[in-house]
Design a protein around this motif. Structure first.
Motif, PDB file in Angstrom:
ATOM      1  N   ALA A  87       0.657  -0.955   0.170  1.00 41.98           N
ATOM      2  CA  ALA A  87      -0.190  -0.053   0.010  1.00 41.98           C
ATOM      3  C   ALA A  87       1.291   1.264   0.136  1.00 41.98           C
ATOM      4  O   ALA A  87       2.448   1.612   0.239  1.00 41.98           O
ATOM      5  N   SER A 135      -8.701  -4.276  -4.886  1.00 39.40           N
ATOM      6  CA  SER A 135      -9.602  -3.500  -3.833  1.00 39.40           C
ATOM      7  C   SER A 135     -10.691  -2.372  -4.059  1.00 39.40           C
ATOM      8  O   SER A 135     -10.574  -2.170  -5.335  1.00 39.40           O
ATOM      9  N   THR A 147      -5.134   7.513  -2.601  1.00 39.67           N
ATOM     10  CA  THR A 147      -4.437   6.349  -2.554  1.00 39.67           C
ATOM     11  C   THR A 147      -3.925   6.320  -3.873  1.00 39.67           C
ATOM     12  O   THR A 147      -4.470   5.559  -5.623  1.00 39.67           O
ATOM     13  N   TYR A 150      -1.999   3.343  -5.424  1.00 40.45           N
ATOM     14  CA  TYR A 150      -2.191   2.014  -5.247  1.00 40.45           C
ATOM     15  C   TYR A 150      -3.494   1.796  -5.972  1.00 40.45           C
ATOM     16  O   TYR A 150      -4.231   0.912  -6.302  1.00 40.45           O
TER      17      TYR A 150
END
Length: 244
Positions: A87, A135, A147, A150
């Motif tokens: 992450a 995710s 994020t 990611y």
């Protein structure tokens, strides 16, 4: 949902969702195999009755050696769970090309690398199932969490599953993805404070974190014969976060 005697390889299986998946697989009669970069992987695997192999998913020789050793020992791999990942929380204006590249290497490129290796063995043994752990960040902007890198990698994981499913169906290989929401892992708790966690819980309709074991149930469904007609699918296990 029988997993009896199935050989299930789980990358990044030493902790979090990966470990929960390995534990549940063993409980259901499978021969679970954990591949992880942590040096104590064999000891960790032994704790739950699994086999453990050292594997750096970003290194071709390491991945080659681990898969070869697993095939020598077990003779086949019935299911692969591409769970290894990292992450990165970095605002988009501060995200460097080097950071972005590293996330892509671990979270996306490595998924293709290990999938190719295992698929070649599955073709020889009559097929199998691959599950890519993505995710909810692949589906929605998880603002205010930074994020971007990611999320981009995990979105790629979902589309990779779709394309591999289309190409490899002819070999009897099913490929699916799963997109968990906020899961109560040590990684989450190490990277958030109490205020951030309260916000996360408030955002999902179920008003709680998801347990790793809940995600493991969905992963092993996709890996099992119960999902024999399911391929190219992204199973969203996010407590409703992506629908509100």
């Amino acid at each position: 949902m029988s997993l009896q005697d199935k050989v299930i390889l789980i990358t990044g299986g030493g902790q979090g969702i990966g470990r929960a998946t390995a534990e549940l697989a063993v409980a259901r009669g499978a021969r679970a195999v954990i591949a992880d970069i942590r040096p104590d992987v064999e000891a960790v695997a032994a704790e739950i009755g699994a086999a453990g192999y050292l594997m750096d998913v970003t290194d071709q020789r390491s991945a080659d050696a681990a898969v070869a050793a697993i095939m020598t020992r077990f003779g086949r791999i019935d299911a692969l769970v591409n769970n290894a990942g990292t992450a990165l929380a970095a605002p988009a204006l501060e995200l460097t090309a080097e950071q972005f590249g590293r996330v892509l290497q671990i979270d996306l490129v490595a998924v293709l690398r290990v999938s190719q290796l295992v698929a070649r063995s599955m073709i020889e043994t009559g097929g199998g199932a691959i599950v890519n752990v993505s995710s909810v960040a692949a589906l929605i902007a998880t603002f205010p969490e930074p994020t971007t890198g990611y999320a981009a990698a995990k979105a790629g994981v979902v589309q990779l599953a779709r394309n591999l499913a289309a190409e490899w169906a002819q070999y009897g290989i099913r490929v699916n993805a799963i997109s968990p929401g906020r899961v109560a892992t040590q990684l989450l708790f190490d990277n958030t404070d109490e205020q951030q966690r309260e916000l996360m819980v408030s955002q999902a309709p179920i008003r709680r974190f998801i347990a790793p074991g809940e995600v493991a149930e969905s992963i092993l469904f996709l890996a099992s014969d119960a999902a024999s007609a399911v391929t190219g699918h992204n199973l969203v296990a996010d407590g409703g976060l992506s629908i509100v």
